[in-house]
Scaffold this motif. Structure first.
Motif, PDB file in Angstrom:
ATOM      1  N   ARG A   1       4.726  10.172  -3.873  1.00 57.28           N
ATOM      2  CA  ARG A   1       4.153   8.930  -3.380  1.00 57.28           C
ATOM      3  C   ARG A   1       5.053   8.352  -2.282  1.00 57.28           C
ATOM      4  NH1 ARG A   1       4.119   4.722  -7.898  1.00 57.28           N
ATOM      5  NH2 ARG A   1       6.319   4.609  -7.312  1.00 57.28           N
ATOM      6  N   GLU A   2       4.441   7.798  -1.246  1.00 59.22           N
ATOM      7  CA  GLU A   2       5.221   7.204  -0.169  1.00 59.22           C
ATOM      8  C   GLU A   2       4.675   5.837   0.203  1.00 59.22           C
ATOM      9  OE1 GLU A   2       5.110   9.515   3.404  1.00 59.22           O
ATOM     10  OE2 GLU A   2       2.947   9.363   3.637  1.00 59.22           O
TER      11      GLU A   2
ATOM     12  N   TRP B   1       0.858  -1.185   0.000  1.00 55.79           N
ATOM     13  CA  TRP B   1       0.000   0.000   0.000  1.00 55.79           C
ATOM     14  C   TRP B   1       0.896   1.237   0.000  1.00 55.79           C
ATOM     15  CZ3 TRP B   1      -5.170   0.337  -0.626  1.00 55.79           C
ATOM     16  CH2 TRP B   1      -5.938  -0.812  -0.410  1.00 55.79           C
ATOM     17  N   PHE B   2       0.556   2.154  -0.864  1.00 61.16           N
ATOM     18  CA  PHE B   2       1.270   3.412  -0.974  1.00 61.16           C
ATOM     19  C   PHE B   2       0.247   4.537  -0.932  1.00 61.16           C
ATOM     20  CE2 PHE B   2       5.469   1.802  -2.177  1.00 61.16           C
ATOM     21  CZ  PHE B   2       5.150   0.497  -2.523  1.00 61.16           C
ATOM     22  N   ARG B   3       0.703   5.735  -0.689  1.00 62.05           N
ATOM     23  CA  ARG B   3      -0.215   6.862  -0.687  1.00 62.05           C
ATOM     24  C   ARG B   3       0.477   8.081  -1.265  1.00 62.05           C
ATOM     25  NH1 ARG B   3      -0.693   7.874   5.891  1.00 62.05           N
ATOM     26  NH2 ARG B   3       1.406   8.786   6.199  1.00 62.05           N
ATOM     27  N   GLN B   4      -0.341   8.962  -1.796  1.00 62.64           N
ATOM     28  CA  GLN B   4       0.174  10.200  -2.351  1.00 62.64           C
ATOM     29  C   GLN B   4      -0.748  11.339  -1.962  1.00 62.64           C
ATOM     30  OE1 GLN B   4       0.940  10.214  -6.576  1.00 62.64           O
ATOM     31  NE2 GLN B   4       2.405  11.896  -6.362  1.00 62.64           N
ATOM     32  N   ALA B   5      -0.221  12.239  -1.172  1.00 65.60           N
ATOM     33  CA  ALA B   5      -0.968  13.430  -0.802  1.00 65.60           C
ATOM     34  C   ALA B   5      -0.792  14.495  -1.873  1.00 65.60           C
ATOM     35  CB  ALA B   5      -0.477  13.951   0.548  1.00 65.60           C
ATOM     36  N   ALA B   6      -1.714  15.416  -1.926  1.00 65.24           N
ATOM     37  CA  ALA B   6      -1.668  16.476  -2.925  1.00 65.24           C
ATOM     38  C   ALA B   6      -0.362  17.251  -2.821  1.00 65.24           C
ATOM     39  CB  ALA B   6      -2.853  17.410  -2.752  1.00 65.24           C
TER      40      ALA B   6
ATOM     41  N   TYR C   1      -4.815   6.530  -1.709  1.00 67.46           N
ATOM     42  CA  TYR C   1      -4.142   5.282  -1.333  1.00 67.46           C
ATOM     43  C   TYR C   1      -4.206   4.299  -2.497  1.00 67.46           C
ATOM     44  CZ  TYR C   1      -3.631   6.743   3.497  1.00 67.46           C
ATOM     45  OH  TYR C   1      -3.254   7.395   4.644  1.00 67.46           O
ATOM     46  N   TYR C   2      -3.058   3.718  -2.812  1.00 69.29           N
ATOM     47  CA  TYR C   2      -2.944   2.766  -3.904  1.00 69.29           C
ATOM     48  C   TYR C   2      -2.440   1.422  -3.379  1.00 69.29           C
ATOM     49  CZ  TYR C   2      -2.832   7.020  -6.770  1.00 69.29           C
ATOM     50  OH  TYR C   2      -3.126   8.226  -7.361  1.00 69.29           O
TER      51      TYR C   2
ATOM     52  N   SER D   1       5.609   6.148  10.056  1.00 68.06           N
ATOM     53  CA  SER D   1       4.516   7.080  10.310  1.00 68.06           C
ATOM     54  C   SER D   1       3.189   6.394  10.615  1.00 68.06           C
ATOM     55  CB  SER D   1       4.334   8.021   9.114  1.00 68.06           C
ATOM     56  OG  SER D   1       4.056   7.274   7.936  1.00 68.06           O
ATOM     57  N   VAL D   2       3.070   5.099  10.290  1.00 66.69           N
ATOM     58  CA  VAL D   2       1.801   4.399  10.508  1.00 66.69           C
ATOM     59  C   VAL D   2       1.929   3.227  11.472  1.00 66.69           C
ATOM     60  CG1 VAL D   2       1.057   5.062   8.185  1.00 66.69           C
ATOM     61  CG2 VAL D   2       2.015   2.765   8.580  1.00 66.69           C
TER      62      VAL D   2
END
Length: 124
Positions: free
Chosen positions: A45-46, A36-41, A94-95, A63-64
């Motif tokens: 991507r992290e 799982w990755f995420r990208q904030a505006a 979230y991807y 961080s999680v």
């Protein structure tokens, strides 16, 4: 080949919980590591979390840790991300992604298949 579809995103308040799911088609999904990755505006991507093909090896971003939990069902056709104690800084798309090598690396470049993403918004 694998097609991934994320679900479960939404708008919640700080401190709430959400559970994201990643469903996949393709017979070889059970052999892939899933991340799982995420990208904030406006941000890159992290990495968030990953799980090996057999579910034994799991990784989390610092961080999680302690708030998020990744798991895959016994049939290994879906991977879930339980997110507790959500914070506004968790807001992102979230991807989920699949790594055919089975290695639950945190390096997104090693993941070949990606879903379209699901929006998670945490209000303060």
């Amino acid at each position: 080949q694998a097609q991934l579809v994320e679900s479960g995103g939404g708008l919640v308040q700080a401190g709430d919980s959400l559970r994201l799911s990643c469903a996949a088609s393709g017979r070889t999904f059970s052999t892939y590591a899933i991340g799982w990755f995420r990208q904030a505006a406006g941000k890159e991507r992290e990495f968030v979390a990953s799980i090996s093909r057999n579910g034994w090896n799991i990784r989390y971003a610092d961080s999680v840790k302690g708030r998020f939990s990744i798991s895959r069902d016994s049939a290994k056709t879906t991977v879930g991300l339980q997110m507790n104690s959500l914070k506004p800084e968790d807001t992102a798309v979230y991807y989920c992604a699949a790594n055919p090598t089975g290695n639950p690396t945190g390096n997104g470049k090693e993941y070949v298949y990606w879903g379209q993403g699901t929006q998670v918004t945490v209000s303060s």
